[in-house]
Design an enzyme around this catalytic site. Sequence first.
Site, PDB file in Angstrom:
ATOM      1  CE  LYS A 163      79.072 -30.789 -13.400  1.00 43.11           C
ATOM      2  NZ  LYS A 163      79.353 -31.581 -14.967  1.00 43.11           N
ATOM      3  CD  GLU A 208      70.317 -18.133 -16.421  1.00 40.77           C
ATOM      4  OE1 GLU A 208      69.387 -18.743 -16.953  1.00 40.77           O
ATOM      5  OE2 GLU A 208      71.014 -18.712 -17.398  1.00 40.77           O
ATOM      6  CB  CYS A 248      68.073 -20.748 -20.452  1.00 39.89           C
ATOM      7  SG  CYS A 248      69.099 -19.680 -19.313  1.00 39.89           S
ATOM      8  CD  GLU A 281      64.013 -24.501 -20.744  1.00 40.59           C
ATOM      9  OE1 GLU A 281      63.638 -24.938 -19.259  1.00 40.59           O
ATOM     10  OE2 GLU A 281      64.669 -23.317 -20.448  1.00 40.59           O
TER      11      GLU A 281
HETATM   12  P1  ADP Z   1      70.061 -30.328 -18.518  1.00 36.50           P
HETATM   13  O1  ADP Z   1      69.119 -31.504 -18.516  1.00 36.50           O
HETATM   14  O2  ADP Z   1      70.152 -29.768 -19.952  1.00 36.50           O
HETATM   15  O3  ADP Z   1      71.066 -31.423 -19.840  1.00 36.50           O
HETATM   16  P2  ADP Z   1      70.979 -29.923 -16.158  1.00 36.50           P
HETATM   17  O4  ADP Z   1      70.293 -29.602 -15.358  1.00 36.50           O
HETATM   18  O5  ADP Z   1      70.893 -31.952 -15.913  1.00 36.50           O
HETATM   19  O6  ADP Z   1      70.336 -29.523 -17.694  1.00 36.50           O
HETATM   20  O7  ADP Z   1      72.834 -30.338 -16.725  1.00 36.50           O
HETATM   21  C1  ADP Z   1      72.908 -28.741 -15.980  1.00 36.50           C
HETATM   22  C2  ADP Z   1      74.460 -29.024 -15.354  1.00 36.50           C
HETATM   23  O8  ADP Z   1      74.186 -29.646 -14.579  1.00 36.50           O
HETATM   24  C3  ADP Z   1      76.050 -30.142 -15.885  1.00 36.50           C
HETATM   25  O9  ADP Z   1      76.360 -29.827 -16.189  1.00 36.50           O
HETATM   26  C4  ADP Z   1      74.776 -31.086 -15.087  1.00 36.50           C
HETATM   27  O10 ADP Z   1      76.437 -31.801 -15.607  1.00 36.50           O
HETATM   28  C5  ADP Z   1      74.804 -30.589 -13.958  1.00 36.50           C
HETATM   29  N1  ADP Z   1      74.176 -31.743 -13.602  1.00 36.50           N
HETATM   30  C6  ADP Z   1      73.104 -32.342 -13.385  1.00 36.50           C
HETATM   31  N2  ADP Z   1      72.519 -33.115 -12.384  1.00 36.50           N
HETATM   32  C7  ADP Z   1      73.537 -32.356 -11.087  1.00 36.50           C
HETATM   33  C8  ADP Z   1      73.464 -32.540  -9.944  1.00 36.50           C
HETATM   34  N3  ADP Z   1      72.456 -33.292  -9.436  1.00 36.50           N
HETATM   35  N4  ADP Z   1      73.978 -32.041  -8.901  1.00 36.50           N
HETATM   36  C9  ADP Z   1      74.709 -31.059  -9.731  1.00 36.50           C
HETATM   37  N5  ADP Z   1      75.151 -30.819 -10.676  1.00 36.50           N
HETATM   38  C10 ADP Z   1      73.948 -31.692 -11.699  1.00 36.50           C
END
Ligand code: ADP
Length: 496
Positions: free
Chosen positions: A187, A263, A297, A394
């Site tokens: 995804k 990560e 990161c 961060e």
């Molecule tokens: P950022 O805050 O920098 O956007 P995230 O950790 O929210 O970083 O996003 C990184 C990835 O994790 C993206 O592909 C996002 O769609 C996905 N993501 C965000 N929330 C969830 C969740 N609850 N479960 C699984 N994947 C998620």
Amino acid sequence: MSLSTTVETPNVTYEQPLGLFINNEFVKGVEGKTFETINPTNEKVICSVHEATEKDIDVAVKAARTAFEGAWHDVTPSERGRMLTKLADLFERDIETLAAIEAIDNGKAITLGKSDVTNAAGCLRYYGGWADKIVGQTIDQNNQTLSYTRHEPVGVCGQIIPWNFPILMWAWKIGPAIAAGNTVIIKTAEQTPLSGLYAAKLIVEAGFPPGVINIVSGFGRTAGAAISSHMDIDKVAFTGSTLVGRMILQAAAKSNLKKVTLELGGKSPNIVFDDADIDNAISWANFGIFYNHGQCCCAGSRLLVQEGIYDKFVARFKERAAKNQLGNPFESSTFQGPQVSQLQFDRIMEYINHGKNEGATVALGGERHGTEGYFIQPTIFTDVTSEMKIAQEEIFGPVIVVQKFKDEAEAIKIGNDSTYGLAAGVHTKNVNTAIRVSNAIKAGTVWINNYNLLSYQAPFGGFKSSGIGRELGSYALENYTQIKTVHYRLGDALFG
Ligand code: ADP
């Protein structure tokens, strides 16, 4: 909405797939939803893509499971390797297009985009080379028993990637998973779906059987959550925020105890001693934080400078950072493009305002750059203490905090004063200091007299809240294989 559209960029015009890529075909989502992706340089919509929801994840998992148990199982390790190598060649052939997609969808400076594509190709080729070298052991016990291990693929792998290195993270995830014989549902991040879908076309061209690599665009709380809680996904690999990493670990625990690698974030110290080569340290400090617009990161976001050179160093560091070229990602002289989204822009500006209110001094920047696009000036805070929010959290933008230290012990203490442990830098001409400090810092990567130089041959990952497991190098293959021990009895029955 159609399944592809023509996209024009200043460098190339190309055909952009828009569908979900399942079973080697682009399809619409079961619920028929779509979402827009924005160009962060001009805040305009580039196009809309089809959105995966939980039902599409089910369809993709079935495709990946069928391939894993069927066609993919019969493909030899050497053939897997050849497909990855071919994919790497296709990345290099289409480097202009892939880099242009990163520039419009992520805002990444074009030179950085090209280097990401080159590294993504290198990573795929590196793991292509590993595919037929994943071997077990034979274990001597006694003359009656032959014991050996098999390093078998884990199965169907769910992979959730972020927006800061869209195509590079795609390759980091797909390379080792495929080399080890798994099938994949990846995804992409909702902010940057385009390069992953373009690369899907190359998967077909590289000759992968249907269902081996499936690519979905969608949101975290729906498609991402469906992956982490799915009962028929055997492993999930995630790169992103620590907050979401915790949710993924919980979802894995509550569902089928799928294997998890994470990560996550960082607040990495970059430590400069009095005896460092100052010009060199300034270059790396600048690259350490402002590379990729601060959206790394492992960014060296806490600069610790020894008191003997502190004033001189800060003055020269400011001069250096002020020269970073901000602007249109398509200009080859641009070093810093816009932040990826309005949300990220707002988050970073909030941190900057917080730093000002906490009493830190803005030595450089601290404001929006220009009036269009999500540009932020390179920002340096001095007079920072460890308990300040800007020194602990961060920020994920072009913002660095500078702290002064007296001696080695204090540098280590401040360096380790973080819940994170992803990376660190040490700048000194004294080899003993370099080794002592790099040993004492609790981080998964330490750069001595450089910063941010990653290589797909060497492992990368975090201590403490920065993650679980390692990506890249041969270490990544451990996450994508499971070990089976086989005991073969040669002699008579032991108990009559
Ligand atoms: P950022 O805050 O920098 O956007 P995230 O950790 O929210 O970083 O996003 C990184 C990835 O994790 C993206 O592909 C996002 O769609 C996905 N993501 C965000 N929330 C969830 C969740 N609850 N479960 C699984 N994947 C998620």
